[in-house]
Structure formats: structure tokens, C-alpha cells
Design an enzyme around this catalytic site. Structure first.
Site, short mmCIF file in Angstrom:
data_model
loop_
_atom_site.label_atom_id
_atom_site.label_comp_id
_atom_site.label_asym_id
_atom_site.label_seq_id
_atom_site.Cartn_x
_atom_site.Cartn_y
_atom_site.Cartn_z
CG HIS A 1 -13.92 -41.13 -7.91
ND1 HIS A 1 -14.39 -41.08 -6.61
CD2 HIS A 1 -14.78 -41.96 -8.57
CE1 HIS A 1 -15.46 -41.84 -6.50
NE2 HIS A 1 -15.72 -42.38 -7.67
CG ASP B 1 -13.44 -38.62 -4.29
OD1 ASP B 1 -13.43 -38.02 -5.38
OD2 ASP B 1 -13.82 -39.80 -4.15
CB SER C 1 -18.75 -43.11 -7.13
OG SER C 1 -17.95 -44.14 -6.65
#
Length: 243
Positions: free
Chosen positions: A65, A110, A203
Site C-alpha cells: 500500500h 500487502d 507502515s
């Protein structure tokens, strides 16, 4: 429960989430400068937006992402300082897992591999981290840690200095009680009793257990545990991409 995303997604990133962000990394502290030489900061569309980690001289792993126009910064500790240890490299090619998608607002598969324009110069400030040797799941109560440049206070921006925190793997059965949406390709980590967890800004950073990168920070909610991409589940794909 409505997801409270802890992903490092800035408005310039390719994908956006809705929901209330958790703005605090609880139980963390500033890392000793350059003690995590695999840690990578990613500029996405010109903004510091995600973390990542070096797995080979020319390869960085992060969350899918985080995909976008990425610039990679290695060997850094304070992103606002001019550091002679830092190496800034462009990305030659992007390799997103073909299964990456969003379902009900949450990311699956992901994981993203970045091939750098050239090999990083390895030294005591820049070193790759090991990957898991097998696809086995981590045992319950395994202690791990995460380091990233995520947000550390409620109103402030992401921190310029690398912070780290400890997290514990509660075991898959308990993870499913808290997060029934997780798959075998995911891990959950974090304890509601100790409240140590990642925040938005982290992230793509590595969750390191027993000296290897077992997880990639993916998403979370207002309280732990948070969800990580389970690196061990993707070893064949990683080997295929990297040759």
C-alpha cells in the site's frame, strides 16, 4: 468494529484510508542511532510516507500500500539532519505481489519489493536483515520489535528520528479472536495489557523476531494487536522475484 488504521498513508500516496488514525506509538523510545542498519525511510511522491527494510544490497521490502513514486533513504537516523551516513537511492523497478488488493477497506497480500537503481554501499550504518528460513508460524509469546519513523504524539507530524517498540506475538488462535479477518499470510502482534504498538508512519517497517524480519507493518486499530504481513508465507515469491 470500524477499523482505525495505523498505516503510514499520506494524502499524496496512491491509496487512501478512511477512519480514525491512532496517532501515538505507546511504549516506544528513540532507537540508539544507527542500531537498526536495515531500516529504510521511504519518500513517496516527495513526502516521507513509509518505512521499509533492506534485505539484499539492491533490494528493499515494504508494504504494497506504500506503492508510488518512491525514493529510498538508507543509513539515516534523523531525517531532518544532514547525515554523512545516509544513502539516497532511486528505485529501478517495483514488484508488487499480484494478489495485493483491498477487501472491506483492508489490505491483503500487502508486500512490495523494490529493486534499487544500484547496490547500496554496505557498512556498519547500512546492512541487510535476514528473512525467515522456513514458512513456519512464530510460536505464541515470541517477543519482537519494530522500528520506524511513525508519529509519536497526538498532533505532531511523523517523527524525524527512528523510534522503536517491543511487541509480542499472542498466537494465531488469539489473533483470530481479536481480528477474525486475518489470513495465514498475516501475523498479529501487540498486547492490550502492555499497549506497545506501531502508529501511522510505520507502515512497511520490519517486525524483527529472533534476528529476522518476520513481519511488515500493514494495518491496525485503535488498540493492539496490529496486523503484519507474514514474510515467511511469501518466501517462494520473494526468491522468484529476486532471482
Amino acid at each position: 468494529m470500524e477499523p482505525r488504521i495505523v498505516l503510514l498513508l499520506l494524502s499524496s500516496a496512491q491509496f487512501a484510508f478512511t477512519g480514525t488514525l491512532r496517532h501515538q506509538i505507546v511504549g516506544g523510545h528513540e532507537a540508539r542511532p544507527h542500531s537498526r542498519p536495515y531500516a529504510v525511510a521511504l519518500k513517496v511522491y516527495g513526502n516521507f510516507a513509509c518505512g521499509g527494510f533492506l534485505i539484499a544490497p539492491q533490494w528493499v521490502m515494504t508494504a504494497a500500500h506504500c506503492n508510488g513514486d518512491i525514493q529510498v533513504i538508507l543509513g539515516a537516523h534523523d531525517l531532518n539532519a544532514i547525515e554523512e551516513t545516509a544513502q539516497v537511492l532511486a528505485v529501478e523497478s517495483y514488484h508488487m505481489h499480484p494478489g495485493f488488493n483491498f477487501m472491506r477497506g483492508l489490505p491483503y497480500d500487502d508486500i512490495l519489493l523494490l529493486k534499487l537503481e544500484r547496490e547500496a554501499k554496505l557498512n556498519r550504518f547500512v546492512q541487510p536483515i535476514l528473512l525467515p528460513k522456513t514458512d513456519s508460524d512464530l510460536p505464541k509469546n515470541t517477543r519482537c520489535f519494530v522500528a520506524g519513523w511513525g508519529r509519536i504524539d497526538e498532533r505532531g507530524p511523523v517523527t524525524s528520528k527512528l523510534f522503536e517498540t517491543n511487541v509480542t506475538i499472542p498466537g494465531r488462535r488469539q489473533c483470530l479472536l481479536f481480528r477474525p479477518e486475518i489470513t495465514d499470510q498475516m501475523l498479529c502482534a501487540g498486547s492490550r495489557s502492555s499497549i506497545c504498538d506501531v502508529s501511522n508512519g510505520d507502515s512497511g517497517s520490519a517486525m524483527v523476531c529472533n534476528g529476522a524480519a518476520h513481519g511488515i507493518v500493514s494495518y491496525g486499530f485503535q488498540v493492539p494487536p496490529s496486523i503484519y504481513t507474514r514474510v515467511a508465507a511469501y518466501l517462494p515469491w520473494i526468491k522468484e522475484i529476486m532471482g
